[in-house]
Design an enzyme around this catalytic site. Structure first.
Site: not given
Ligand code: 13P
Length: 265
Positions: A13-15, A105, A107, A177, A183, A223, A244-245
């Protein structure tokens, strides 16, 4: 228990990172390593989920370096088919480019007010259009501290992926999640995440029967890096990760490599 039918999924997930130009460059770079890796194992699917505006650019890169088990996913969509919904994407538009779509998600829930009911409508719309929904659930830090994880997960499960048509239940992917792990660099332990994921599988079984519970894929997110993916994948109930990251770094390729070490060729 892991079953061979539950092909592992490593989704990135590149966000809100990488517009079309940067997305094309980065996708080109990682695909040159990902394609031969995925080629070597039939037990893994990798799904890249760039921002909507970069989907076409990444699809172009994927055509140049193609593998059928490297797929494209969107990060969100609306449930209506078309019309006056400024700024939204219809399921049929997403399905022209993507196999999958991340829905609900944390977010989107926290910053854009998405409710379980909305996520449910989107999930049903995705399934109607042949899209694989990756439905996210997870508790907030205060709920975790108060020992309410199971309650929160039970309620989100019931309302986010309830009412699914029987013929499509196995296509759903769930991502657990925990918000406190997203994050933060503080991933859940494989044991802790595995316990909640086993519980989600049990809930899914209560909703849709044992066969569906055995088939549904449940990912961990929060993470995840190449340093901890091996532990998560070793858990019998964890079928992959939503990253994510680390998905916007070359480490994503290492995560796929470590996953293959666990799931085999
Ligand atoms: P991180 O891997 O940056 O913690 O993010 C997880 C995430 O929200 C994937 O959708």
């Amino acid at each position: 228990m892991k079953t061979p039918a539950r092909t592992a999924i490593i989704a990135g997930n590149w966000k809100m990172n990488f517009g079309p130009l940067q997305a094309a460059t980065f996708a080109g770079e990682i695909l040159s390593d990902l394609v031969p890796l995925v080629e070597a194992s039939s037990h893994i699917i990798s799904i890249i989920c760039p921002p909507a505006i970069s989907l076409a650019a990444v699809q172009h890169a994927m055509r140049e370096q193609y593998h059928q088990r490297i797929e494209l996913g969107a990060q969100n969509m609306y449930f209506e088919e078309k019309g006056a919904f400024t700024g939204e994407l219809a399921p049929s538009m997403v399905s022209e480019l993507c196999t999958s779509v991340i829905l609900g998600h944390s977010e989107r829930r926290a910053y854009f007010g998405e409710s379980d009911e909305l996520v449910n409508k989107k999930t049903l719309a995705a399934l109607r259009h042949g899209l694989r929904p990756i439905v996210c659930i997870g508790e907030r830090p205060d709920q975790y501290d108060a020992g309410q994880t199971r309650e929160v997960i039970a309620s989100q499960s019931l309302h986010s992926f309830g009412r699914l048509p029987a013929e499509h239940v196995k296509e759903v992917v769930i991502a657990y999640e925990p918000i406190w792990a997203i994050g933060t660099g503080k991933a859940a332990t494989a044991e802790g995440a595995g316990e909640v994921i086993s519980y989600i599988r049990q809930l899914f079984g209560e909703m849709y029967g044992d066969e569906a519970a055995l088939a549904v894929r449940i990912l961990y997110g929060g993470s995840v890096t190449s340093d901890n993916i091996g532990e998560f994948m070793a858990h019998p109930d964890i079928d992959g990760a939503l990253v994510g990251g680390a998905s916007i770094k070359p480490d994503f390729v290492e995560i796929v490599r470590k996953t293959i070490e666990t799931v085999g060729m």
